[in-house]
Structures are given as structure tokens and as C-alpha cells.
Design an enzyme around this catalytic site. Structure first.
Site, mmCIF file in Angstrom:
data_model
loop_
_atom_site.group_PDB
_atom_site.id
_atom_site.type_symbol
_atom_site.label_atom_id
_atom_site.label_comp_id
_atom_site.label_asym_id
_atom_site.label_seq_id
_atom_site.Cartn_x
_atom_site.Cartn_y
_atom_site.Cartn_z
ATOM 1 N N ALA A 1 -0.350 1.911 11.209
ATOM 2 C CA ALA A 1 -1.333 2.979 11.310
ATOM 3 C C ALA A 1 -1.997 2.861 12.680
ATOM 4 O O ALA A 1 -2.102 1.770 13.239
ATOM 5 C CB ALA A 1 -2.382 2.813 10.210
ATOM 6 N N LEU B 1 6.880 4.115 7.371
ATOM 7 C CA LEU B 1 7.845 4.769 8.275
ATOM 8 C C LEU B 1 9.006 3.882 8.695
ATOM 9 O O LEU B 1 9.956 4.351 9.309
ATOM 10 C CB LEU B 1 7.116 5.286 9.532
ATOM 11 C CG LEU B 1 6.498 6.674 9.403
ATOM 12 C CD1 LEU B 1 5.256 6.621 8.524
ATOM 13 C CD2 LEU B 1 6.139 7.242 10.754
ATOM 14 N N GLY C 1 -4.567 3.160 2.789
ATOM 15 C CA GLY C 1 -4.066 2.521 1.567
ATOM 16 C C GLY C 1 -4.598 1.101 1.436
ATOM 17 O O GLY C 1 -4.980 0.663 0.340
ATOM 18 N N ASP C 2 -4.654 0.390 2.546
ATOM 19 C CA ASP C 2 -5.157 -0.995 2.494
ATOM 20 C C ASP C 2 -6.665 -1.022 2.280
ATOM 21 O O ASP C 2 -7.190 -1.942 1.638
ATOM 22 C CB ASP C 2 -4.752 -1.748 3.769
ATOM 23 C CG ASP C 2 -3.271 -2.070 3.760
ATOM 24 O OD1 ASP C 2 -2.757 -2.472 2.702
ATOM 25 O OD2 ASP C 2 -2.608 -1.889 4.799
ATOM 26 N N SER D 1 0.830 -1.216 0.000
ATOM 27 C CA SER D 1 0.000 0.000 0.000
ATOM 28 C C SER D 1 0.863 1.263 0.000
ATOM 29 O O SER D 1 0.333 2.363 -0.110
ATOM 30 C CB SER D 1 -0.947 -0.007 1.208
ATOM 31 O OG SER D 1 -0.227 -0.137 2.409
ATOM 32 N N HIS D 2 2.182 1.125 0.110
ATOM 33 C CA HIS D 2 3.044 2.306 0.178
ATOM 34 C C HIS D 2 4.216 2.265 -0.788
ATOM 35 O O HIS D 2 5.226 2.928 -0.578
ATOM 36 C CB HIS D 2 3.468 2.549 1.635
ATOM 37 C CG HIS D 2 2.290 3.024 2.436
ATOM 38 N ND1 HIS D 2 1.374 2.143 2.959
ATOM 39 C CD2 HIS D 2 1.825 4.265 2.695
ATOM 40 C CE1 HIS D 2 0.407 2.829 3.547
ATOM 41 N NE2 HIS D 2 0.649 4.111 3.402
HETATM 42 P P1 NDP Z 1 -0.007 -3.763 9.512
HETATM 43 O O1 NDP Z 1 -1.236 -3.856 10.322
HETATM 44 O O2 NDP Z 1 0.074 -4.569 8.273
HETATM 45 O O3 NDP Z 1 1.245 -4.159 10.391
HETATM 46 C C1 NDP Z 1 1.561 -3.398 11.535
HETATM 47 C C2 NDP Z 1 2.791 -3.973 12.202
HETATM 48 O O4 NDP Z 1 2.453 -5.183 12.864
HETATM 49 C C3 NDP Z 1 3.911 -4.311 11.232
HETATM 50 O O5 NDP Z 1 5.119 -3.916 11.794
HETATM 51 C C4 NDP Z 1 3.802 -5.832 11.093
HETATM 52 O O6 NDP Z 1 5.054 -6.443 10.796
HETATM 53 C C5 NDP Z 1 3.339 -6.226 12.456
HETATM 54 N N1 NDP Z 1 2.579 -7.475 12.459
HETATM 55 C C6 NDP Z 1 1.592 -7.843 11.611
HETATM 56 N N2 NDP Z 1 1.142 -9.061 11.948
HETATM 57 C C7 NDP Z 1 1.852 -9.456 13.026
HETATM 58 C C8 NDP Z 1 1.859 -10.627 13.826
HETATM 59 N N3 NDP Z 1 1.017 -11.633 13.613
HETATM 60 N N4 NDP Z 1 2.741 -10.702 14.843
HETATM 61 C C9 NDP Z 1 3.610 -9.686 15.078
HETATM 62 N N5 NDP Z 1 3.655 -8.565 14.356
HETATM 63 C C10 NDP Z 1 2.794 -8.450 13.341
HETATM 64 O O7 NDP Z 1 0.310 -2.228 9.168
HETATM 65 P P2 NDP Z 1 -0.713 -1.067 8.850
HETATM 66 O O8 NDP Z 1 -1.656 -1.582 7.836
HETATM 67 O O9 NDP Z 1 -1.249 -0.515 10.110
HETATM 68 O O10 NDP Z 1 0.235 0.023 8.177
HETATM 69 C C11 NDP Z 1 0.785 -0.240 6.897
HETATM 70 C C12 NDP Z 1 1.727 0.833 6.497
HETATM 71 O O11 NDP Z 1 1.022 2.044 6.243
HETATM 72 C C13 NDP Z 1 2.806 1.204 7.501
HETATM 73 O O12 NDP Z 1 4.041 1.020 6.878
HETATM 74 C C14 NDP Z 1 2.559 2.666 7.806
HETATM 75 O O13 NDP Z 1 3.730 3.436 8.019
HETATM 76 C C15 NDP Z 1 1.862 3.117 6.543
HETATM 77 N N6 NDP Z 1 1.073 4.327 6.776
HETATM 78 C C16 NDP Z 1 1.573 5.534 6.371
HETATM 79 C C17 NDP Z 1 0.858 6.688 6.597
HETATM 80 C C18 NDP Z 1 1.420 8.027 6.257
HETATM 81 O O14 NDP Z 1 0.786 9.026 6.567
HETATM 82 N N7 NDP Z 1 2.578 8.114 5.633
HETATM 83 C C19 NDP Z 1 -0.463 6.644 7.235
HETATM 84 C C20 NDP Z 1 -0.868 5.336 7.634
HETATM 85 C C21 NDP Z 1 -0.135 4.211 7.393
HETATM 86 P P3 NDP Z 1 5.344 -6.990 9.303
HETATM 87 O O15 NDP Z 1 5.539 -5.765 8.455
HETATM 88 O O16 NDP Z 1 6.578 -7.827 9.455
HETATM 89 O O17 NDP Z 1 4.147 -7.777 8.885
HETATM 90 O O1 PYC Z 2 -2.479 4.367 4.208
HETATM 91 O O2 PYC Z 2 -3.554 5.652 5.604
HETATM 92 C C1 PYC Z 2 -2.697 5.475 4.736
HETATM 93 C C2 PYC Z 2 -1.855 6.607 4.322
HETATM 94 C C3 PYC Z 2 -2.079 7.917 4.492
HETATM 95 C C4 PYC Z 2 -0.987 8.584 3.937
HETATM 96 C C5 PYC Z 2 -0.150 7.660 3.432
HETATM 97 N N1 PYC Z 2 -0.691 6.464 3.697
#
Ligand code: NDP
Ligand code: PYC
Length: 331
Positions: free
Chosen positions: A179, A123, A186-187, A46-47
């Protein structure tokens, strides 16, 4: 879903050429293409390339300056500010993280405030950069209102990610990056694109009703993860990424944004801590004993382990074919 196989080099070249064709200079295009490629390499779908059309919109509307030259200001020996000059976040990070790591190794703790940047990426690249240099890394950024604080149905918080990385000399760091919404936007958008549903509790439709339809949530509101506890962490991210940096809160970012679909202007806070200075000799061995206990529990896997395993695969990545065609059309 139809996909196209692209090597990591092809992903980098596509992202780089798209940025250059839309007004980025070499430094900005390289920093952006690097982040996009590493996201695809690690399976942060998603990123990675998914964000490229949004990056292009922000360049074409003039919101983002693809030729910006970030400047570093040392406010104190351990407080660094980088003014991105309106660039995408990765170039400002490339400049600031080097200074942050040096300051943290010297003082034991240091803070990097990134302002006048546009963050649209994961991040973990920030926090893993620090962990790879023996430092603990913490990073967070705000976005635009998409999440209702606990108790409300009205969006105020961004999806406000936070990442933490712990250094493990000779091994991949422990790194989580998440997040503070029940799901990253994104997801949600990818689930809508692929015709999937999302788990109950992810968000509400535009009328405030619970739904598992991601397209309706994208037009409605996301919920924080973990109820009031996740809401408190989202609140902390607003205050660290905007209150502490002096940059825009999510609602301010939206008020000033030109709604082109690209990332708004905002801030990011990155904190680096040196266990060698703070805990002293033996810190790594001590922490490894804890990690061994944790990882030894049945059913537990370390955060970051999925991405680090993906990273070992140097082969082509299957990318959504429509996305590839869309990006090729932007060059
Ligand atoms: P996820 O819910 O996919 O994962 C969150 C964290 O939990 C990851 O570090 C993941 O590690 C870990 N994880 C997942 N499953 C397990 C498990 N079973 N046991 C242990 N750890 C686990 O991430 P999000 O969907 O919340 O976020 C996705 C991305 O979106 C992030 O990279 C975030 O920075 C980005 N984002 C960016 C934004 C922006 O404004 N720039 C805004 C919002 C989100 P692993 O990766 O190894 O699976
Ligand atoms: O996935 O929520 C998101 C997001 C916002 C900005 C970049 N990614």
C-alpha cells in the site's frame, strides 16, 4: 484470539461455496477462491478470507456481477484492455494476463488496462504471474479515499497499492507489493479487531489528531508512507489506475459506490516488460550478481521472501475463528 485450523483445500472450498451461494458462476467463484486461498497460503492475511464478507456484500447488493464474462480488446498489438463487466478483479486478470504476457514477449513491452472491475485483493498474484513467465511485472490499483495527501488532513487518495516483480529463472521472483499508505486499511481493521495499537505516523482520528488507535484511524484518515515521497507515488497510482485506464479516481469511485462495504468499481494498470528483449542475452546472470550483493548485506532480506517461505508450508492455516463462523453463516 481464538483460531480454527483449516487446510488449504478447506479454505478454497469455503471461499468457493460462499461465492456460489451468493450468486457467482463457476468461473467467477473459482477465480475468487483461488486468490483467497493463495493469500492465506502466503500469509497475506488482510487480503484472504478476511475479504470474503465484503465480497458477499457486493454480490448481495448487486454491485458486483458474479456471472460477468470479461471481454478482451486489443487496442494495439501491445495495449490490451479487459472489460470485466462488473466482476471481481481475479477473473478479469485471469483473462488479461495471458494476453499481456504474450504481447510483452512479442513486443518487449505491453500494457494491460483492466476496467469495470472490483479489486479487493493483493497485487502480487498479477506481478508474480508475469515474473514466472520471465517478464518484469508492475501493477497498481486505486481504491476509495482513505489517505490524506502530504500537507493535508483530508483524505483523497486510496490506499493505492503498487507491486513490482522481477523474474529470476529457476528461483522465486523478487516481488514487493505495498500500500502507499503508511499501513493498508485491511491491516488497520485487523489491528482494531485484535485490540492492538499501530505505530505513530499511521494516521489521524476524525478530528485530525495523531493517534495509534486503529479504530479511530479507520474512522479518520491514513497518512501516506514516507511523507511527500509516498504521497507522490499514491498520486502516480491514481493517474495510472484511473487517469490512464479511463476508470474512476478514488474520489469518483466513492461518489458512485453504494457503500455496501464491498470493493468499489475501478481500474487496474498492469505493465509487462521483457528483459530478454530489452536487455538481451545475459540479463538474468547480470541481475543475479546485483541481487547476490543486495542479499549478502547483513540485515537485508528480499521482498517477497516471507511469503515464498510461507508457501513451502502445505499444512493447515490458523484462521480467526469468528471470521470462519461469519463466512460459514454466509453460505
Ligand atoms: P507490507 O508493508 O506488509 O509489505 C510491503 C512489501 O514490503 C512486501 O512486498 C513485503 O514482502 C516487503 N517487506 C516487508 N518487510 C520487509 C523487510 N524487512 N525487508 C524487505 N522487504 C520487506 O504490505 P502492505 O501492508 O503495505 O500491503 C499489504 C497488502 O495489501 C498488499 O498485498 C497490497 O496489494 C494489499 N492492498 C490492496 C489494496 C487494494 O485496493 N486491492 C489496497 C491496499 C493494499 P513480504 O510479503 O515478503 O513480507
Ligand atoms: O487494505 O487498504 C486496504 C485495501 C483496500 C482495498 C483492498 N484492500
Amino acid at each position: 484470539m481464538s483460531t480454527l485450523d483449516l487446510t488449504l483445500d478447506e479454505i478454497y472450498t469455503l471461499a468457493n461455496a460462499t461465492m456460489v451461494a451468493n450468486g457467482c458462476d463457476e468461473d467467477n467463484a473459482n477465480a475468487l477462491a483461488d486468490i483467497v486461498t493463495r493469500a492465506e497460503r502466503d500469509g497475506s492475511h488482510s487480503h484472504g478470507l478476511f475479504r470474503v464478507p465484503g465480497y458477499v456484500k457486493a454480490l448481495r447488493s448487486g454491485k458486483v456481477n458474479g456471472k460477468a464474462k470479461p471481454t478482451v480488446i486489443r487496442k494495439t498489438p501491445s495495449v490490451i484492455q479487459v472489460d470485466g463487466g462488473g466482476c471481481f478483479a481475479p477473473l478479469a486478470q485471469a483473462v488479461g494476463l495471458l494476453a499481456l504476457a504474450e504481447a510483452a514477449n512479442e513486443s518487449g513491452a505491453a500494457a494491460l488496462s483492466l476496467v469495470n472491475i472490483h479489486h479487493f485483493a493483493a497485487l502480487w498474484p498479477e506481478t508474480e504471474y508475469l515474473a514466472d513467465r520471465g517478464l518484469v511485472g508492475i501493477a497498481c490499483t486505486a481504491y476509495m479515499p482513505s489517505v490524506a495527501p502530504a500537507g493535508s488532513k483530508e483524505k483523497l487518495f486510496g490506499t493505492n497499492p503498487i507491486s513490482f516483480a522481477w523474474p529470476r529463472p529457476g528461483k522465486s521472483p523478487i516481488c514487493y507489493d505495498m500500500a502507499t499508505a503508511a499501513m493498508a486499511m485491511g491491516d488497520v481493521q485487523i489491528a482494531a479487531r485484535d485490540g492492538k495499537t499501530v505505530p505513530p505516523g499511521t494516521g489521524l482520528d476524525a478530528d485530525g489528531n495523531e493517534t495509534t488507535d486503529p479504530a479511530k484511524i479507520a474512522k479518520g484518515v491514513l497518512l501516506p508512507f514516507g511523507g511527500y515521497k509516498g504521497s507522490a507515488i499514491a498520486l502516480m497510482v491514481e493517474l495510472l489506475a484511473a487517469g490512464l485506464t479511463g476508470e474512476r479516481f478514488s474520489y469518483e469511485a466513492a461518489e458512485h459506490d453504494n457503500k455496501d462495504g464491498g470493493p468499489p468499481r475501478g481500474g487496474e494498470m498492469v505493465i509487462a516488460l521483457s528483459p530478454a528483449v530489452i536487455a538481451g542475452e545475459g540479463w538474468a546472470e547480470h541481475a543475479e550478481e546485483f541481487v547476490d550483493r543486495l542479499a549478502g548485506l547483513e540485515g537485508v532480506r528480499l521482498p517477497g521472501a516471507r511469503r515464498h517461505a510461507n508457501r513451502l508450508d502445505t499444512g493447515p492455516r490458523a484462521i480467526n475463528a469468528t471470521l470462519v463462523e461469519t463466512i460459514r453463516g454466509l453460505c
